[in-house]
Design an enzyme around this catalytic site. Structure first.
Site, PDB file in Angstrom:
ATOM      1  N   HIS A  44     -66.475 -96.296 -14.583  1.00 46.91           N
ATOM      2  CA  HIS A  44     -65.718 -95.084 -14.916  1.00 46.91           C
ATOM      3  C   HIS A  44     -64.258 -95.396 -14.636  1.00 46.91           C
ATOM      4  CE1 HIS A  44     -66.374 -94.960 -10.596  1.00 46.91           C
ATOM      5  NE2 HIS A  44     -65.198 -94.340 -10.536  1.00 46.91           N
ATOM      6  N   HIS A  57     -63.577 -99.086 -12.926  1.00 43.73           N
ATOM      7  CA  HIS A  57     -64.300 -99.860 -11.917  1.00 43.73           C
ATOM      8  C   HIS A  57     -65.694 -99.293 -11.725  1.00 43.73           C
ATOM      9  CE1 HIS A  57     -63.117 -97.220  -8.149  1.00 43.73           C
ATOM     10  NE2 HIS A  57     -63.577 -96.504  -9.130  1.00 43.73           N
ATOM     11  N   CYS A 102     -69.605 -92.765  -8.332  1.00 49.76           N
ATOM     12  CA  CYS A 102     -68.731 -93.945  -8.425  1.00 49.76           C
ATOM     13  C   CYS A 102     -69.528 -95.219  -8.629  1.00 49.76           C
ATOM     14  CB  CYS A 102     -67.865 -94.073  -7.176  1.00 49.76           C
ATOM     15  SG  CYS A 102     -66.491 -92.932  -7.197  1.00 49.76           S
ATOM     16  N   ASP A 154     -53.463-102.739 -15.053  1.00 43.89           N
ATOM     17  CA  ASP A 154     -53.370-101.595 -15.972  1.00 43.89           C
ATOM     18  C   ASP A 154     -54.256-101.818 -17.205  1.00 43.89           C
ATOM     19  OD1 ASP A 154     -52.429 -99.102 -16.834  1.00 43.89           O
ATOM     20  OD2 ASP A 154     -50.816-100.024 -18.002  1.00 43.89           O
ATOM     21  N   HIS A 155     -55.099-100.844 -17.494  1.00 41.94           N
ATOM     22  CA  HIS A 155     -56.046-100.906 -18.609  1.00 41.94           C
ATOM     23  C   HIS A 155     -57.027-102.061 -18.484  1.00 41.94           C
ATOM     24  CE1 HIS A 155     -53.244 -97.950 -20.109  1.00 41.94           C
ATOM     25  NE2 HIS A 155     -54.159 -97.586 -20.979  1.00 41.94           N
ATOM     26  N   GLU A 158     -56.151 -92.066  -5.942  1.00 42.65           N
ATOM     27  CA  GLU A 158     -57.171 -92.336  -6.956  1.00 42.65           C
ATOM     28  C   GLU A 158     -57.475 -91.077  -7.760  1.00 42.65           C
ATOM     29  OE1 GLU A 158     -61.091 -94.975  -6.628  1.00 42.65           O
ATOM     30  OE2 GLU A 158     -61.384 -92.945  -5.917  1.00 42.65           O
ATOM     31  N   HIS A 165     -59.980 -94.285 -13.651  1.00 39.70           N
ATOM     32  CA  HIS A 165     -59.064 -93.418 -12.917  1.00 39.70           C
ATOM     33  C   HIS A 165     -57.649 -93.626 -13.428  1.00 39.70           C
ATOM     34  CE1 HIS A 165     -61.924 -92.341  -9.749  1.00 39.70           C
ATOM     35  NE2 HIS A 165     -62.293 -93.611  -9.724  1.00 39.70           N
TER      36      HIS A 165
HETATM   37 NI    NI Z   1     -63.953 -94.437  -8.909  1.00 44.48          NI
END
Ligand code: NI
Length: 142
Positions: A39, A14, A33, A79-80, A126, A41
Site C-alpha cells: 500500500h 511498502h 500494513c 519517491d514513487h 507517514e 503513503h
Molecule cells: Ni504503511
C-alpha cells in the site's frame, strides 16, 4: 545553536512485514500494513540542521544546499518507489517509518556535517496521525 528545517514530500509504497513470520502472524502485528500486495503513503519529512550562523552568509546552512543533498541521496531514490524492493539502502530492512528515519539519517549525516553544523533531526510523517523523529545514535550536545 540555531535550528533550520526544510520540508520534503515523497510518495512510496511498502509492505510492513517480517519475512520470518506467517501472513497470519504478520497481520496480527502489523494489521493492514502487512497487506501482501503493499500500500502507499504520501510522506512528509522535515530535516533539521543545527549550527552556528556563518558570519559571511548569515545562514546556518544554505537551504538550497540542504535541498540538493536530500533530493539526491534520499528523495530521488524513494519517491514513487517500492521501499521493500527498489531502494538500495533499504534492502533487507523492514520498511517501517522508524527504520526509514534511521537509514535516511545515515545517507546524509556526513554530507551535512561541518565544524559549524550537524544534522539534528529527521521527522517523517507517514499519515496525519503517525510520525517518527530520529535524533541520531547518541545525544549530541555541544
Ligand atoms: Ni504503511
Amino acid at each position: 545553536l540555531i535550528y533550520i528545517t526544510r520540508r520534503f514530500n515523497f510518495s512510496a509504497s511498502h509492505r510492513v512485514y517480517n519475512p520470518n513470520l506467517s501472513d497470519e502472524e504478520n497481520l496480527k502485528i502489523y494489521g493492514k500494513c502487512s497487506n501482501p500486495n503493499g500500500h502507499g503513503h504520501n510522506y512528509i519529512m522535515d530535516v533539521t540542521v543545527a549550527g552556528e550562523i556563518d558570519t559571511e552568509t548569515g545562514f546556518v546552512m544554505d537551504l538550497t544546499e540542504l535541498k540538493d543533498i536530500v533530493n539526491k541521496d534520499i528523495i530521488y531514490k524513494v519517491d514513487h518507489r517500492n521501499l521493500n524492493t527498489d531502494v538500495d539502502f533499504m534492502k533487507g530492512i523492514l520498511a517501517s517509518t522508524e527504520n526509514l528515519a534511521i537509514k535516511f539519517w545515515e545517507q546524509i549525516e556526513n554530507k551535512v556535517k561541518t565544524n559549524k553544523r550537524r544534522l539534528h533531526s529527521i521527522k517523517i510523517q507517514e499519515t496525519i496521525n503517525n510520525s517518527v523523529e530520529y535524533y541520531g545514535k547518541s545525544k549530541q550536545g555541544k
